[in-house]
Design an enzyme around this catalytic site. Structure first.
Site: not given
Lengths: 415, 409
Positions: B174-178
């Site tokens: 969940n790239y945008p979270d990281h």
């Protein structure tokens, strides 16, 4: 700008930033510039690397035609200096004596070799900060290794997780390793500037692209550390039956209806399928559909995919999104860039803003504020600079007279 | 030698209602950099990362998740049930002392607790209030819900990453979270803090967890709005360079990224390959030619890489000036990579239930200020009593009464 009344205050007003960076750091400068810092892009006389990167306006290459450059350098002024010459280096030192922050992405040692490293600049201005963004950091066994975006994704561990289990890993779209470095570069630089404003003392900040990418590994490092398991690329479209990507009439959606226990998303989905008269929905009602192990298996995933997609292929992303959300089901469209331009929520927030460029007759649209701030709004202050557009103006500000600038230009020191 | 300096955010107090992914990773930055971050939780609705693996020894438990721990280093934690009528009175005292209130609940949740931005500004006039809902606080879809997976889909990173002829792959995470959301939120907070130092004014940061990801893909949108081109997935191809890709290496699921950005690097690669006849053919000597026939080029190069160790091949190519990198997995980055070890990236902190476990350090180093997490993640409710007593001035009897009434759950 023609807006009436007083302009909103800018959070970073009064900060002066010199941005010497290439594709790994131009976004860092943009973060500062769009919040109101005076960011001066310092390019070599031929222009910075990003001017050579596509996409280009009309697909024709040229130093004033890169959309990549134009986007990542909004709100900045731009000058050209040849930092390989003694006079260029001297001008840069004079300029840095008025600056709060330098952002640079050269190989470790490049700045020092030219007499413009942090220690030298700090002797004239103790509050100056320097953010050095490099592939692997300033020191260590890999410090002099070369990296592109793909190499950054690979070495940081994110590349291994992206793609399909039965094929080679695939990169994240949009130079995300560079962006990881640029984002943490912005955070780190802002922390250093905060500290310098509080104490009067600046410092050198060493940002590693590889290390930044490791922050994107979700729980993979801990999964290995605690359970000895190396996370693999996802198995396929569904992680569990009912949880993953599915085709619909005009593309794909993400559906997050994992049927564990009495998960509300699962029971709401079942009700929805029933109300819609989805053919075969009753096959999803047996007790095995509450068993996580069953849901991970091929049979459950195949059955769900067949039933659901026979139905979802009759409906659009937008309809499924809106109907699913009405029922409290975590469902989202797999948006294309075109979908996003038309996304009603982003439109209501005014997310896309005008992109103006001397070569375009009409403004186009580009992504705007990444955050909406009530007191100090994000704002594009000016389009990206043309090559050398502000050389005279900026050098005048540090006391270099116009005819002296002309002399420097004729010598090739400035442009 | 200079004495080690105070951390840049020492003295700041953050009332942290964040949970799960993006919010908690934002306030981790503040905790690691010296702010006193008070994580406000409730056992009546747990931060779902406490219930997500990996767990110490594979054994689930609310204080055993490595996923949770990594996102919550350098914070203290209290439990309080905001749905209890007496909770607001306690939290009000905390907010009156805070510099920042942060949350990533769905839009409207904080308002229901009496803790919306205007409510909090009444409790502390110069408060900086960060609300990181999925869609932002206003607009026709502000109540549309989702998680990190929905955000990856909704923002386009999923659609655009993977192979063109297969279902979109995204980043596998969940790239945008990281990074996109935590880093932009942290930058906005630091900018707001500067404005407050200069003017005494706080503000409201209305953060939609969809928007930073779009900001990172500006050229992709401009290609559409200026050139009319809708970009699509392209595997690991580059817009103009070849070879540029991920090639097989010796072993199961082992790969190497090799990128040749100019003709000199191509010559260096040919040299490293021992100048095989195929590579010397005229058709591979210029970038446009290599790019046009990159599929065939990738196949030929892959035949050469396939039997070699990825790390050794990386060293060999780097020595010749070819940008190449082993595709490292979780074992490689945590146990093998000498550069991350040199930087002290992986930090082990002692935790009451997990023992010494692994945390990410922040990915930057300062020349004067130490950068390192200062304490492990809090146990559920670990600091409730100490914070209510020492920071908010409640007496032991008052705290006992709140406990008896189930307020501090």
């Amino acid at each position: 700008m023609t807006s009436t009344g007083k302009a909103a205050p800018a959070a970073l007003e009064g900060l002066r930033v010199l941005d010497l960076s290439g594709p790994m750091g131009n976004y860092t400068g943009k973060l500062f510039a769009d919040m109101g810092a005076d960011v001066v892009l310092v390019e070599p006389p031929g222009g910075t690397q990003l001017r050579r990167e596509p996409p280009f306006i009309g697909d024709v290459a040229g130093v004033e035609r890169s959309l990549n450059f134009a986007y990542q350098n909004t709100s900045k002024r731009g000058i050209c200096l040849d930092l390989d010459t003694a006079s260029g280096q001297q001008l840069f030192r004079d300029l840095a004596a008025t600056a709060d922050l330098v952002i640079e992405t050269f190989a470790p040692g490049w700045m020092d070799a030219r007499g413009i490293g942090y220690e030298t600049l700090a002797r004239r201005r103790t509050s100056i900060c320097m953010a050095s963004i490099t592939p692997f950091g300033q020191t260590g066994p890999y410090a002099q290794m070369q990296a592109t975006d793909l190499v950054g994704l690979a070495m940081g561990g994110l590349l291994h997780m992206g793609g399909y289990r039965d094929a080679a890993p695939t990169q994240a779209h949009g130079d995300q390793a560079f962006k990881c470095a640029a984002m943490y570069g912005g955070v780190a630089a802002m922390l250093a500037v905060t500290d310098a404003e509080l104490t009067g003392q600046g410092q050198h900040v060493d940002i590693s692209m590889q290390e930044s990418v490791t922050l994107a590994l979700e729980n993979a490092a801990q999964t290995y550390d605690l359970e000895g398991v190396i996370r693999q690329r996802p198995l396929g479209d569904q992680r569990f039956a009912g949880y993953g990507l599915f085709e619909c009439k005009d593309g794909y959606i993400f559906l997050g209806s994992r049927g564990i226990g009495n998960s509300p998303a699962w029971s709401r989905s079942m009700q929805w399928f029933k109300d819609e008269g989805m053919v075969g929905a009753e096959r999803l009602l047996g007790p095995e559909w509450s068993d996580l192990e069953y849901l991970k298996g091929d049979e459950a995933r195949d059955v769900f995919a067949e039933l659901f997609m026979n139905w979802s292929r009759q409906h659009t992303k937008a309809w499924l999104y809106s109907e699913g959300q009405k029922r409290g089901i975590p469902l989202a469209p797999v948006s294309t860039p075109a979908d996003l331009l038309e996304n009603p929520q982003l439109q209501a927030r005014g997310h896309f803003v005008p992109f103006t460029h001397p070569l375009l007759e009409q403004a186009a649209s580009m992504p705007g504020a990444p955050y909406v701030m009530s007191g100090t709004p994000w704002q594009v202050r000016r389009p990206a600079p043309a090559l050398g557009e502000h050389t005279v103006e900026v050098l005048n500000e540090i006391g270099v007279a116009r005819d002296e600038v002309s002399r420097l230009v004729s010598m090739g020191v400035a442009a | 030698m200079n004495a080690p300096r105070k951390l840049p955010l020492a003295g700041l107090l953050v009332a942290d209602f964040c949970w799960i992914g993006a919010g908690s990773y934002t306030t981790k930055i503040f905790g690691d950099m010296g702010a006193d971050v008070i994580k406000i939780e409730t056992s009546t609705r747990l931060d779902s990362l406490r219930l997500a693996g990996p767990y110490k020894d594979g054994k689930p438990g609310v204080n055993r998740s490595g996923y949770f721990a990594d996102r919550n280093s350098s914070k203290r934690g209290i439990t309080i049930d905001m749905k209890h009528p007496k909770a607001l009175g306690v939290i009000r005292k905390l907010i009156a002392k805070s510099d920042i209130v942060a949350n990533n609940f769905a839009a409207g949740v904080m308002e229901k607790f009496g803790l919306g931005p205007e409510d909090c500004a009444k409790m502390k006039p110069d408060i900086i209030y960060l609300a990181m809902s999925m869609q932002g606080s206003k607009g026709p879809q502000r109540d549309f819900r989702g998680t990190g997976s929905s955000i990856a889909a909704l923002t386009g990173i999923q659609y655009l990453s993977g192979l063109p002829d297969r279902i979109p792959a995204g980043t596998g995470t969940n790239y945008p979270d990281h990074l996109p959301n935590p880093c932009h939120a942290a930058f906005a907070l630091l900018a707001a803090l500067r404005h407050r130092r200069r003017t005494g004014q706080g503000q409201f940061i209305d953060f939609a967890q969809t928007e930073p990801m779009l900001s990172l893909m500006g050229p992709t949108f401009l290609d559409l709005t200026v050139n009319g081109r809708l970009q699509d997935r392209r595997g690991s191809d580059h817009p103009w360079a070849a070879p540029h890709g991920v090639y097989p290496a010796a072993g199961k699921d082992r790969w190497i990224a090799i990128t040749v950005m100019d003709d000199a690097q191509w010559s260096a690669l040919v040299d490293a390959m021992g100048s095989p006849a195929w590579a010397l053919e005229a058709r591979w000597q210029t970038m446009p030619q290599r790019y046009r026939d990159r599929e065939e080029l990738n196949r030929l190069l892959g035949e050469w890489t396939a039997k070699q160790d990825a790390q050794e091949l990386m060293q060999k190519l780097q020595a010749k000036g070819v940008p190449a990198g082993a595709v490292q997995d979780a074992h490689d980055v945590t146990r093998v990579d000498p550069q991350l070890a040199h930087r002290g990236h992986w930090v082990r902190l002692p935790h009451a239930e997990m023992g010494e476990s692994l945390y990410n350090n922040l990915p930057f180093r300062f020349s004067r200020t130490p950068v390192q997490p200062t304490r492990p993640a809090p146990l559920l409710g670990e600091h409730t009593r100490e914070i209510l007593r020492d920071m908010l001035g409640l007496g032991d009897a008052e705290i006992d009464a709140l406990e008896a009434e189930q307020v501090l759950k």
